[in-house]
Design a protein around this motif. Structure first.
Motif, PDB file in Angstrom:
ATOM      1  N   PRO A 115       7.549  -7.444  -8.640  1.00  0.00           N
ATOM      2  CA  PRO A 115       8.129  -7.247  -9.974  1.00  0.00           C
ATOM      3  C   PRO A 115       7.140  -6.750 -11.007  1.00  0.00           C
ATOM      4  N   ARG A 116       5.879  -7.186 -10.909  1.00  0.00           N
ATOM      5  CA  ARG A 116       4.897  -6.786 -11.924  1.00  0.00           C
ATOM      6  C   ARG A 116       4.588  -5.293 -11.872  1.00  0.00           C
ATOM      7  N   TYR A 117       4.906  -4.634 -10.742  1.00  0.00           N
ATOM      8  CA  TYR A 117       4.630  -3.206 -10.611  1.00  0.00           C
ATOM      9  C   TYR A 117       5.898  -2.359 -10.563  1.00  0.00           C
ATOM     10  N   ALA A 118       7.042  -2.984 -10.711  1.00  0.00           N
ATOM     11  CA  ALA A 118       8.302  -2.260 -10.583  1.00  0.00           C
ATOM     12  C   ALA A 118       8.463  -1.186 -11.653  1.00  0.00           C
ATOM     13  N   HIS A 119       7.803  -1.342 -12.800  1.00  0.00           N
ATOM     14  CA  HIS A 119       7.908  -0.341 -13.865  1.00  0.00           C
ATOM     15  C   HIS A 119       7.180   0.949 -13.495  1.00  0.00           C
ATOM     16  N   ALA A 120       6.202   0.838 -12.589  1.00  0.00           N
ATOM     17  CA  ALA A 120       5.379   1.997 -12.249  1.00  0.00           C
ATOM     18  C   ALA A 120       5.665   2.545 -10.862  1.00  0.00           C
ATOM     19  N   VAL A 121       6.165   1.710  -9.965  1.00  0.00           N
ATOM     20  CA  VAL A 121       6.339   2.095  -8.568  1.00  0.00           C
ATOM     21  C   VAL A 121       7.765   1.782  -8.132  1.00  0.00           C
ATOM     22  N   GLY A 122       8.421   2.754  -7.520  1.00  0.00           N
ATOM     23  CA  GLY A 122       9.777   2.541  -7.045  1.00  0.00           C
ATOM     24  C   GLY A 122       9.833   2.004  -5.632  1.00  0.00           C
ATOM     25  N   GLU A 123       8.893   2.421  -4.783  1.00  0.00           N
ATOM     26  CA  GLU A 123       8.877   2.002  -3.388  1.00  0.00           C
ATOM     27  C   GLU A 123       7.474   2.164  -2.844  1.00  0.00           C
ATOM     28  N   ILE A 124       7.092   1.279  -1.931  1.00  0.00           N
ATOM     29  CA  ILE A 124       5.797   1.352  -1.270  1.00  0.00           C
ATOM     30  C   ILE A 124       6.034   1.538   0.219  1.00  0.00           C
ATOM     31  N   GLU A 125       5.355   2.516   0.812  1.00  0.00           N
ATOM     32  CA  GLU A 125       5.432   2.742   2.256  1.00  0.00           C
ATOM     33  C   GLU A 125       4.082   2.406   2.864  1.00  0.00           C
ATOM     34  N   LEU A 126       4.105   1.601   3.916  1.00  0.00           N
ATOM     35  CA  LEU A 126       2.897   1.093   4.539  1.00  0.00           C
ATOM     36  C   LEU A 126       2.814   1.586   5.973  1.00  0.00           C
ATOM     37  N   THR A 127       1.651   2.117   6.362  1.00  0.00           N
ATOM     38  CA  THR A 127       1.410   2.545   7.741  1.00  0.00           C
ATOM     39  C   THR A 127       0.130   1.916   8.235  1.00  0.00           C
ATOM     40  N   PHE A 128       0.187   1.284   9.410  1.00  0.00           N
ATOM     41  CA  PHE A 128      -0.995   0.743  10.069  1.00  0.00           C
ATOM     42  C   PHE A 128      -1.425   1.697  11.171  1.00  0.00           C
ATOM     43  N   LEU A 129      -2.695   2.062  11.198  1.00  0.00           N
ATOM     44  CA  LEU A 129      -3.270   2.843  12.291  1.00  0.00           C
ATOM     45  C   LEU A 129      -4.410   2.017  12.879  1.00  0.00           C
ATOM     46  N   ALA A 130      -4.091   1.289  13.945  1.00  0.00           N
ATOM     47  CA  ALA A 130      -5.054   0.360  14.523  1.00  0.00           C
ATOM     48  C   ALA A 130      -5.955   1.061  15.533  1.00  0.00           C
ATOM     49  N   SER A 131      -7.133   0.503  15.714  1.00  0.00           N
ATOM     50  CA  SER A 131      -8.100   0.969  16.711  1.00  0.00           C
ATOM     51  C   SER A 131      -8.878  -0.251  17.185  1.00  0.00           C
ATOM     52  N   PRO A 132      -9.737  -0.111  18.197  1.00  0.00           N
ATOM     53  CA  PRO A 132     -10.513  -1.271  18.641  1.00  0.00           C
ATOM     54  C   PRO A 132     -11.383  -1.872  17.539  1.00  0.00           C
ATOM     55  N   ALA A 133     -11.815  -1.070  16.582  1.00  0.00           N
ATOM     56  CA  ALA A 133     -12.709  -1.549  15.526  1.00  0.00           C
ATOM     57  C   ALA A 133     -11.967  -2.220  14.382  1.00  0.00           C
ATOM     58  N   GLY A 134     -10.749  -1.802  14.102  1.00  0.00           N
ATOM     59  CA  GLY A 134     -10.026  -2.347  12.962  1.00  0.00           C
ATOM     60  C   GLY A 134      -8.789  -1.536  12.665  1.00  0.00           C
ATOM     61  N   LEU A 135      -8.454  -1.454  11.381  1.00  0.00           N
ATOM     62  CA  LEU A 135      -7.236  -0.756  10.974  1.00  0.00           C
ATOM     63  C   LEU A 135      -7.505   0.191   9.819  1.00  0.00           C
ATOM     64  N   GLU A 136      -6.895   1.366   9.905  1.00  0.00           N
ATOM     65  CA  GLU A 136      -6.695   2.193   8.728  1.00  0.00           C
ATOM     66  C   GLU A 136      -5.339   1.808   8.159  1.00  0.00           C
ATOM     67  N   ILE A 137      -5.301   1.539   6.886  1.00  0.00           N
ATOM     68  CA  ILE A 137      -4.064   1.155   6.220  1.00  0.00           C
ATOM     69  C   ILE A 137      -3.747   2.220   5.184  1.00  0.00           C
ATOM     70  N   VAL A 138      -2.623   2.893   5.374  1.00  0.00           N
ATOM     71  CA  VAL A 138      -2.203   3.960   4.471  1.00  0.00           C
ATOM     72  C   VAL A 138      -1.077   3.413   3.598  1.00  0.00           C
ATOM     73  N   LEU A 139      -1.281   3.437   2.305  1.00  0.00           N
ATOM     74  CA  LEU A 139      -0.277   3.010   1.342  1.00  0.00           C
ATOM     75  C   LEU A 139       0.199   4.214   0.550  1.00  0.00           C
ATOM     76  N   GLU A 140       1.488   4.386   0.505  1.00  0.00           N
ATOM     77  CA  GLU A 140       2.084   5.483  -0.250  1.00  0.00           C
ATOM     78  C   GLU A 140       3.120   4.904  -1.209  1.00  0.00           C
ATOM     79  N   ALA A 141       3.107   5.383  -2.434  1.00  0.00           N
ATOM     80  CA  ALA A 141       4.051   4.878  -3.429  1.00  0.00           C
ATOM     81  C   ALA A 141       4.624   6.037  -4.216  1.00  0.00           C
ATOM     82  N   ASP A 142       5.915   5.954  -4.507  1.00  0.00           N
ATOM     83  CA  ASP A 142       6.489   6.924  -5.425  1.00  0.00           C
ATOM     84  C   ASP A 142       6.398   6.333  -6.827  1.00  0.00           C
ATOM     85  N   LYS A 143       6.041   7.172  -7.774  1.00  0.00           N
ATOM     86  CA  LYS A 143       5.875   6.744  -9.160  1.00  0.00           C
ATOM     87  C   LYS A 143       7.176   6.993  -9.900  1.00  0.00           C
TER      88      LYS A 143
END
Length: 330
Positions: free
Chosen positions: A187-215
């Motif tokens: 709710p605190r970010y609803a004025h600025a962001v309509g939706e957040i899309e999250l993608t995990f790209l895992a590997s043996p070392a860890g994760l790349e985390i891609v966050l995408e938001a529409d303003k």
């Protein structure tokens, strides 16, 4: 599942097959084990090859719309090179490692609507035939669960999840598709962001985390997408204060959009045009003092699982999986 008679090129009276997967859900990069049960037909048959395909139902975008199809994203050979006698029964055990980028199909035991399967292929007398197609259930890695728990506790809600054919530019993505988990903003970010899309790209070392938001666009301006990337290590799952960490990511996502404006758009290459490289900053997770949240937060407290249950009807998910398997068998 039950024994399925191999027909087609092998012919009536050939062997039959039943594949049984062991245990519960497996995490990305984890070991999938089970056994392929064979029963001989009316005559002896040389089993040349036993293979397992990991398949996924994937969405693809085209200039004229969207379509869905089946993608094989990994293949394993688990046996072969033996004679199966008439009516003989034999079991071939297997243990194979799932790709690190295998999509997550459930959260807190609730299905996300992602459809994966394990398909068995048998080669007999120079002919190949499909056997079983069994559902594959994948649970989150500890770091993935920690991120999702934090998003839920911060007030985000689950909206949907799907698999998109294509590649995210500037990442180490290995599979020909990626998973998007769509969330409502806190709710605190609803004025600025309509939706957040999250993608995990895992590997043996860890994760790349891609966050995408529409303003959200104002009355005299249009909305735009913003993307940022973050990397974390697997061992960070029990070290970081994930509520604080993830909240900082969302703040950076919003600030990044404000700083770079329309140039922050991040390209997803779907195979029908030039790949666009985004300007998303790559922020690395780090150790710091503070309470670790762990990954054992109850589903109700996290909130996302409630969204899963409320956002889809379980029967619809079952029907979709059933349709996928039946359609693939034809």
């Amino acid at each position: 599942m039950v024994f399925k008679r191999l027909l087609g090129a092998i012919g009536v009276g050939g062997p039959s097959v039943d594949t049984v997967l062991d245990g519960a859900a497996v995490p990305p990069g984890g070991v999938l084990s089970g056994r392929v049960r064979l029963r001989g037909g009316s005559a002896a048959a040389e089993v040349e090859h036993i293979g397992l395909d990991l398949v996924a139902r994937v969405e693809a975008e085209h200039e004229d719309g969207e379509s869905e199809g089946t993608v094989v994203f990994e293949r394993f050979t688990v046996g072969g090179g033996f004679l199966l006698g008439p009516e003989e029964e034999r079991e071939v055990p297997f243990s194979v490692a799932l790709p690190w980028e295998t999509p997550v199909t459930e959260l807190y035991g609730q299905p996300l609507g992602i459809v994966l399967g394990v398909r068995t292929e048998i080669a007999v007398a120079g002919a190949r035939d499909k056997g079983d197609l069994d559902p594959l259930t994948v649970r989150p890695l500890p770091v993935q669960e920690a991120v999702l728990e934090a998003l839920g506790q911060l007030g985000s809600g689950f909206r949907s999840a799907d698999l998109e054919y294509g590649r995210i530019g500037g990442t180490g993505q290995q599979l020909p598709f990626y998973q998007e988990i769509e969330l409502t903003p806190a709710p605190r970010y609803a004025h600025a962001v309509g939706e957040i899309e999250l993608t995990f790209l895992a590997s043996p070392a860890g994760l790349e985390i891609v966050l995408e938001a529409d303003k959200r666009g104002g009355p005299f301006s249009s909305g735009h997408d913003a993307v940022t990337r973050f990397t974390v290590r697997h061992e960070d799952a029990h070290v970081l204060d994930w509520n604080s960490e993830v909240d900082g990511w969302i703040r950076q996502l919003i600030a990044h959009r404000e700083a770079y404006g329309t140039h922050a758009a991040y390209g997803h290459d779907h195979g029908h045009g030039a790949e666009h490289h985004g300007h998303g900053a790559d922020h690395h997770g780090h150790h710091r003092s503070g309470p670790g949240l762990g990954t054992a937060v109850a589903a109700g407290a996290a909130g996302l699982a409630v969204g899963v249950v409320g956002g889809m009807v379980a029967a619809e998910v079952v029907d979709e999986i059933g349709d996928f398997f039946e359609g693939d068998e034809e």
